[in-house]
Design a protein around this motif. Structure first.
Motif, PDB file in Angstrom:
ATOM      1  N   LEU A  29      44.456 115.580  25.719  1.00  0.00           N
ATOM      2  CA  LEU A  29      45.069 114.383  26.294  1.00  0.00           C
ATOM      3  C   LEU A  29      45.080 114.445  27.816  1.00  0.00           C
ATOM      4  O   LEU A  29      44.772 113.458  28.492  1.00  0.00           O
ATOM      5  CB  LEU A  29      46.498 114.217  25.774  1.00  0.00           C
ATOM      6  CG  LEU A  29      46.649 113.677  24.348  1.00  0.00           C
ATOM      7  CD1 LEU A  29      48.078 113.887  23.861  1.00  0.00           C
ATOM      8  CD2 LEU A  29      46.295 112.199  24.298  1.00  0.00           C
ATOM      9  N   GLU A  45      50.657 100.638  27.743  1.00  0.00           N
ATOM     10  CA  GLU A  45      51.127 100.846  26.376  1.00  0.00           C
ATOM     11  C   GLU A  45      51.575  99.514  25.827  1.00  0.00           C
ATOM     12  O   GLU A  45      52.295  98.765  26.496  1.00  0.00           O
ATOM     13  CB  GLU A  45      52.277 101.859  26.324  1.00  0.00           C
ATOM     14  CG  GLU A  45      52.784 102.105  24.910  1.00  0.00           C
ATOM     15  CD  GLU A  45      53.765 103.267  24.817  1.00  0.00           C
ATOM     16  OE1 GLU A  45      53.347 104.381  25.134  1.00  0.00           O
ATOM     17  OE2 GLU A  45      54.925 103.024  24.452  1.00  0.00           O
ATOM     18  N   VAL A 114      46.625 105.373  25.481  1.00  0.00           N
ATOM     19  CA  VAL A 114      46.670 106.486  24.531  1.00  0.00           C
ATOM     20  C   VAL A 114      47.885 106.268  23.651  1.00  0.00           C
ATOM     21  O   VAL A 114      49.010 106.335  24.115  1.00  0.00           O
ATOM     22  CB  VAL A 114      46.765 107.845  25.253  1.00  0.00           C
ATOM     23  CG1 VAL A 114      46.790 108.981  24.230  1.00  0.00           C
ATOM     24  CG2 VAL A 114      45.597 108.029  26.219  1.00  0.00           C
ATOM     25  N   GLN A 115      47.643 105.975  22.366  1.00  0.00           N
ATOM     26  CA  GLN A 115      48.740 105.537  21.511  1.00  0.00           C
ATOM     27  C   GLN A 115      48.424 105.791  20.048  1.00  0.00           C
ATOM     28  O   GLN A 115      47.264 105.951  19.664  1.00  0.00           O
ATOM     29  CB  GLN A 115      48.971 104.027  21.737  1.00  0.00           C
ATOM     30  CG  GLN A 115      50.423 103.630  21.846  1.00  0.00           C
ATOM     31  CD  GLN A 115      50.574 102.185  22.257  1.00  0.00           C
ATOM     32  OE1 GLN A 115      49.928 101.728  23.196  1.00  0.00           O
ATOM     33  NE2 GLN A 115      51.419 101.466  21.548  1.00  0.00           N
ATOM     34  N   LYS A 116      49.480 105.799  19.232  1.00  0.00           N
ATOM     35  CA  LYS A 116      49.324 105.910  17.782  1.00  0.00           C
ATOM     36  C   LYS A 116      48.832 104.584  17.202  1.00  0.00           C
ATOM     37  O   LYS A 116      49.192 103.504  17.680  1.00  0.00           O
ATOM     38  CB  LYS A 116      50.667 106.246  17.130  1.00  0.00           C
ATOM     39  CG  LYS A 116      51.237 107.605  17.501  1.00  0.00           C
ATOM     40  CD  LYS A 116      50.672 108.697  16.635  1.00  0.00           C
ATOM     41  CE  LYS A 116      51.446 109.996  16.827  1.00  0.00           C
ATOM     42  NZ  LYS A 116      50.845 111.105  16.059  1.00  0.00           N
ATOM     43  N   GLU A 130      47.853 107.754  10.061  1.00  0.00           N
ATOM     44  CA  GLU A 130      48.500 107.674  11.374  1.00  0.00           C
ATOM     45  C   GLU A 130      47.756 108.621  12.306  1.00  0.00           C
ATOM     46  O   GLU A 130      47.572 109.795  11.984  1.00  0.00           O
ATOM     47  CB  GLU A 130      49.970 108.084  11.282  1.00  0.00           C
ATOM     48  CG  GLU A 130      50.679 108.079  12.633  1.00  0.00           C
ATOM     49  CD  GLU A 130      52.107 108.601  12.519  1.00  0.00           C
ATOM     50  OE1 GLU A 130      53.038 107.817  12.720  1.00  0.00           O
ATOM     51  OE2 GLU A 130      52.269 109.811  12.236  1.00  0.00           O
ATOM     52  N   THR A 132      46.163 109.189  16.717  1.00  0.00           N
ATOM     53  CA  THR A 132      46.174 108.795  18.121  1.00  0.00           C
ATOM     54  C   THR A 132      44.773 108.420  18.574  1.00  0.00           C
ATOM     55  O   THR A 132      43.810 109.131  18.294  1.00  0.00           O
ATOM     56  CB  THR A 132      46.708 109.936  18.996  1.00  0.00           C
ATOM     57  OG1 THR A 132      48.053 110.234  18.618  1.00  0.00           O
ATOM     58  CG2 THR A 132      46.680 109.560  20.466  1.00  0.00           C
ATOM     59  N   GLN A 133      44.676 107.299  19.259  1.00  0.00           N
ATOM     60  CA  GLN A 133      43.436 106.891  19.888  1.00  0.00           C
ATOM     61  C   GLN A 133      43.598 106.909  21.399  1.00  0.00           C
ATOM     62  O   GLN A 133      44.699 106.706  21.921  1.00  0.00           O
ATOM     63  CB  GLN A 133      43.030 105.479  19.454  1.00  0.00           C
ATOM     64  CG  GLN A 133      42.487 105.401  18.040  1.00  0.00           C
ATOM     65  CD  GLN A 133      41.922 104.033  17.717  1.00  0.00           C
ATOM     66  OE1 GLN A 133      42.323 103.024  18.267  1.00  0.00           O
ATOM     67  NE2 GLN A 133      40.965 103.993  16.798  1.00  0.00           N
ATOM     68  N   THR A 332      43.066 112.318  17.389  1.00  0.00           N
ATOM     69  CA  THR A 332      43.600 113.116  16.285  1.00  0.00           C
ATOM     70  C   THR A 332      42.470 113.608  15.394  1.00  0.00           C
ATOM     71  O   THR A 332      42.435 114.781  14.997  1.00  0.00           O
ATOM     72  CB  THR A 332      44.592 112.282  15.455  1.00  0.00           C
ATOM     73  OG1 THR A 332      45.650 111.839  16.300  1.00  0.00           O
ATOM     74  CG2 THR A 332      45.178 113.101  14.312  1.00  0.00           C
TER      75      THR A 332
END
Length: 447
Positions: A29, A45, A114-116, A130, A132-133, A332
Motif C-alpha cells: 500500500l 475516498e 484505495v478502498q474495500k 471482500e 481492497t482495490q 488483496t
C-alpha cells in the motif's frame, strides 16, 4: 445458566491476515500510494454504498455480485435501505462522485483511491467477497486526450517495478478493435460476443467457439473471432496481423490507431512491459476504448492482478459527459497469492525494531523513558510486557523478530543494546543511538 460455547469459524471470502502478512500488505500500500502521488493523483475516498439501481445499470453482470443492505430494525417499515448496495468496484462510485462534485473539481481530474469493495461471487483461490482495490483514474469534460490511455499502464509498471512481484506483463487491447472487427464480419451483438470471448482463458477456444455458434455466429465468424483473439505482439506487429485477416471497418481502424499509440508509448518508456493482446476483452459493459490486464510471468494461471480501461459514458448528467480512463490493482488478491504461492511475508510480526527490557517493575518508568526517546527519533519500539528474566525477554523479542533488545542501566555509565542475532552488545544512549536502516522497518522476505 451458562450459554453453550459458540464455535468460531472463518467466513468464506472474507480474508484476514496474520500480523506479518498484514505488514507485507501495508508495504504494498505504501509503495502504491507513493507512486500514485508522484504522478500527481489526488487521494479520494467514497462511501461504501450506492443505489442498487445505479450499480445494476453500470456493471455488466454485476447483478449477480451485489450485496444489498438493509437495517435489521427499520422502524418506519419503508424498506428504503434495501435499495442500497455495497459497491463492487471503485469506478462506478467515482463516476457518481464526479457528477456530484463537478463544479468543485479541476479538470482533467486525477485521483487515486484505495478502498474495500464487495462482490457476492463464489470464493476461490485468489478471489474474495471482500477485498481492497487500489485505483487511479483521469476524467475530463467532454473529451479525454488519448495520451492518458498510455499513461495508465506506465504508472502501474513503475509501481510493480518497486514491488517484490517479479517479472510482469501488462496486456493491452482496445475495445474498438474487436467491436469494429465483429461488425466487419457481420456480428451485430458486439457486447454479447465480447462477453463470450472474455471467457477464453477460462474455458479455452473450443468452448468459446461453441458458445459463439450457439449465440448465432457461423463457424467462419467464430473462427475469425478466435483468430483475432490469438494475436499477441510486443511491438506494433499486431496491426499487420489484423489486416491479414481481411476485415475492414472504420471502428476497427480507429481502434488499431489508438492501440498503436499506447504500445508505442510503452516501447519508448517501458520496453518489454506492454503487450498488445487482442484476446483481452474485459467483460464490464462500460469500457469503450483501451483495456488492460496484468499478469505475473510464471504465474499466469493466477489470471489478471491489475486491470481497467477507458469509459466514455459512465459519468454523464444528460448534458455533459465526463469520459475517463482508469486502472485498478487487486491488492488483496495480489498479496494473498504472493503469500500463498511464493511464501512472501514480512521479516517480523511487529513494526518494533527494539524491545526495551524492564529490570523490575519499580524501574518500568525508566524503560518507558528510553522508549519515548527512541520513538521521538523515529525508531519503532515497545517496552517488555513483564520484568521477567532477561533470557525470557530476549526470547519474547526473538519470537516476534525484533532484532534489538535494550537494557537500561546495563553498562558502567548507562544503557546497552544487544543485537540478538549476532549476540553483539554495546553501550548505547537513546538520544544518539542509530538503528541500522535495514532493520528500522520490517523487510519483505520469503519463508
Amino acid at each position: 445458566m451458562t450459554p453453550p460455547a459458540t464455535k468460531v469459524t472463518p467466513i468464506s471470502g472474507f480474508p484476514e491476515l496474520l500480523p506479518a502478512e498484514r505488514l507485507l500488505e501495508l508495504h504494498f500500500l505504501d509503495v502504491v500510494r507513493e507512486v500514485f502521488e508522484l504522478h500527481g493523483f489526488a487521494p479520494l475516498e467514497t462511501r461504501a454504498v450506492e443505489p442498487v439501481e445505479r450499480l445494476l445499470g453500470k456493471g455488466g453482470d454485476a447483478d449477480k455480485e451485489i450485496y444489498a443492505i438493509s437495517r435489521l430494525a427499520d422502524e418506519g417499515g419503508s424498506g428504503r435501505d434495501a435499495e442500497l448496495g455495497l459497491h463492487f468496484d471503485l469506478t462506478v462510485p467515482f463516476a457518481r462522485y464526479v457528477l456530484e462534485n463537478a463544479g468543485r473539481l479541476a479538470f482533467p481530474f486525477r485521483r487515486y483511491q484505495v478502498q474495500k469493495v464487495w462482490r457476492g461471487e463464489r470464493p476461490q483461490e485468489g478471489r474474495f467477497r471482500e477485498f481492497t482495490q487500489a485505483d487511479i483514474d483521469v476524467v475530463d469534460v467532454g473529451e479525454l486526450a488519448p495520451h492518458f490511455e498510455a499513461e495508465m499502464p506506465l504508472v502501474i509498471a513503475e509501481a510493480f517495478r518497486r514491488l517484490p512481484v517479479g517479472e510482469f506483463r501488462i496486456q493491452v487491447n482496445n475495445r474498438q478493435v474487436p467491436e469494429g472487427f465483429y461488425l466487419g464480419i457481420g456480428l451485430e451483438d458486439v457486447a454479447g460476443t465480447l462477453r463470450i470471448v472474455d471467457k477464453l482463458a477460462k474455458i479455452g477456444p473450443e468452448e468459446v467457439a461453441a458458445l459463439l455458434v450457439e449465440a448465432g455466429a457461423s463457424d467462419e465468424q467464430a473462427r475469425l473471432c478466435l483468430a483475432l483473439a490469438a494475436i499477441r505482439t510486443e511491438d506494433l506487429g499486431f496491426v499487420s496481423q489484423v489486416r491479414a485477416l481481411g476485415v475492414s471497418h472504420p471502428t476497427l481502424d480507429a481502434g488499431l490507431e489508438a492501440l498503436s499509440a499506447v504500445i508505442a508509448a510503452g516501447l519508448e518508456q517501458a520496453p518489454g512491459t506492454l503487450v498488445a493482446d487482442l484476446s483481452v476483452a474485459r467483460g464490464l459493459d462500460y469500457y469503450t476504448g483501451t483495456v488492460y490486464e496484468t499478469q505475473l510471468l510464471g504465474s499466469e494461471v493466477w489470471g489478471s492482478v491489475c486491470s481497467g480501461g477507458r469509459y466514455d459514458s459512465l459519468a454523464s448528467d444528460g448534458r455533459t459527459t465526463y469520459p475517463g480512463v482508469g486502472i485498478s490493482i487487486g491488492l488483496t488478491r495480489l498479496v494473498h497469492l504472493l503469500v500463498a504461492k511464493r511464501g512472501l511475508t514480512a521479516s517480523r510480526s511487529t513494526p518494533a525494531a527494539v524491545l526495551v527490557a524492564v529490570v523490575d517493575e519499580e524501574s518500568r518508568g525508566r524503560s518507558r523513558a528510553v522508549a519515548t526517546a527512541l520513538r521521538a527519533r523515529g525508531i519503532p519500539c515497545e517496552v517488555a510486557p513483564s520484568a521477567a528474566k532477561f533470557g525470557r525477554q530476549i526470547r519474547y523479542a526473538d519470537r516476534r523478530g525484533i532484532p534489538f533488545v535494550w537494557f537500561p542501566g546495563a553498562g558502567e555509565s548507562g544503557d546497552q543494546v544487544k543485537d540478538i542475532r549476532s549476540g553483539e552488545q554495546v553501550d548505547a544512549d537513546a538520544a544518539t543511538w542509530t538503528c541500522p536502516e535495514v532493520d528500522l522497518r520490517p523487510a519483505v522476505v520469503t519463508r
